[in-house]
Write a protein that holds these residues in place. Sequence first.
Motif, PDB file in Angstrom:
ATOM      1  N   TYR A 149     -70.145 -73.799 -26.753  1.00  0.00           N
ATOM      2  CA  TYR A 149     -69.424 -74.034 -25.498  1.00  0.00           C
ATOM      3  C   TYR A 149     -70.427 -74.322 -24.379  1.00  0.00           C
ATOM      4  CZ  TYR A 149     -65.154 -73.020 -27.840  1.00  0.00           C
ATOM      5  OH  TYR A 149     -64.095 -73.097 -28.701  1.00  0.00           O
ATOM      6  N   ARG A 150     -70.629 -75.621 -24.101  1.00  0.00           N
ATOM      7  CA  ARG A 150     -71.649 -76.053 -23.141  1.00  0.00           C
ATOM      8  C   ARG A 150     -71.205 -75.922 -21.687  1.00  0.00           C
ATOM      9  NH1 ARG A 150     -73.176 -81.340 -23.519  1.00  0.00           N
ATOM     10  NH2 ARG A 150     -71.313 -81.971 -24.631  1.00  0.00           N
ATOM     11  N   VAL A 170     -68.322 -72.207 -13.482  1.00  0.00           N
ATOM     12  CA  VAL A 170     -68.550 -73.452 -12.745  1.00  0.00           C
ATOM     13  C   VAL A 170     -67.349 -74.384 -12.880  1.00  0.00           C
ATOM     14  CG1 VAL A 170     -70.035 -75.496 -12.586  1.00  0.00           C
ATOM     15  CG2 VAL A 170     -71.048 -73.244 -13.034  1.00  0.00           C
ATOM     16  N   GLU A 171     -66.789 -74.453 -14.110  1.00  0.00           N
ATOM     17  CA  GLU A 171     -65.648 -75.325 -14.378  1.00  0.00           C
ATOM     18  C   GLU A 171     -64.550 -74.518 -15.067  1.00  0.00           C
ATOM     19  OE1 GLU A 171     -63.035 -77.433 -14.122  1.00  0.00           O
ATOM     20  OE2 GLU A 171     -64.703 -78.772 -13.621  1.00  0.00           O
ATOM     21  N   PRO A 172     -63.618 -73.954 -14.303  1.00  0.00           N
ATOM     22  CA  PRO A 172     -62.553 -73.150 -14.906  1.00  0.00           C
ATOM     23  C   PRO A 172     -61.469 -73.965 -15.615  1.00  0.00           C
ATOM     24  CG  PRO A 172     -62.318 -73.202 -12.518  1.00  0.00           C
ATOM     25  CD  PRO A 172     -63.590 -73.917 -12.845  1.00  0.00           C
ATOM     26  N   LYS A 178     -61.626 -79.817 -18.945  1.00  0.00           N
ATOM     27  CA  LYS A 178     -62.873 -80.493 -18.595  1.00  0.00           C
ATOM     28  C   LYS A 178     -64.081 -79.884 -19.305  1.00  0.00           C
ATOM     29  CE  LYS A 178     -61.169 -81.875 -14.061  1.00  0.00           C
ATOM     30  NZ  LYS A 178     -61.353 -81.735 -12.600  1.00  0.00           N
ATOM     31  N   TRP A 179     -63.838 -79.062 -20.310  1.00  0.00           N
ATOM     32  CA  TRP A 179     -64.933 -78.399 -21.019  1.00  0.00           C
ATOM     33  C   TRP A 179     -65.589 -79.341 -22.030  1.00  0.00           C
ATOM     34  CZ3 TRP A 179     -63.840 -72.638 -22.504  1.00  0.00           C
ATOM     35  CH2 TRP A 179     -63.699 -71.882 -21.328  1.00  0.00           C
ATOM     36  N   ASP A 180     -66.884 -79.088 -22.295  1.00  0.00           N
ATOM     37  CA  ASP A 180     -67.643 -79.802 -23.326  1.00  0.00           C
ATOM     38  C   ASP A 180     -67.990 -78.812 -24.433  1.00  0.00           C
ATOM     39  OD1 ASP A 180     -67.855 -82.454 -22.198  1.00  0.00           O
ATOM     40  OD2 ASP A 180     -69.119 -81.549 -20.649  1.00  0.00           O
TER      41      ASP A 180
END
Length: 161
Positions: free
Chosen positions: A139-140, A145-147, A151-153
């Motif tokens: 999980y990068r 920062v990005e909830p 939009k997760w990488d």
Amino acid sequence: MPQIVEFPERPYIGIRKTITMTSFGLVGDRIAEMIGWLAERGHTPAGAPFFRYDSIDLPQDRLVVEAGVPVTAPVAGEGELHAGTLPAGRFVTESHHGHPDQLSGVIESVLTWAAEQGLTWDMTEKGGTEHWGCRLELYRTDPRVEPDLNKWDIDLQFRLA
């Protein structure tokens, strides 16, 4: 398109649990705790936190999964935290941008691609349960920062035999 990448051994600190798909938080919710534990001891993560699937029995909804945080050098575990090493070897890798709930389709495409290429996994099946040598989801994206999970990488790394 999946790629084959050679990785060296990678040390980590982790927590292993037997879970179901609905109790994933028993391992997933421990990642922040592990990062904090490392920070208290002067260590920083050496990469993205991950889930390592040791065994998968989807019909029985039973998984043995580790949540792990890579470190630059081995760190002694404590309590439920254990030191481990991801094995070196050739891995099929694929990246996903989007919600973790969409990973099943990405995983299916990786498994299909590998079968079409004639590749063999570091996996044995016994009694309907898959036992993996090393199957990872990294999980990068930092959720602080990005909830927005959409939009997760996330990277997949499945070790070849």
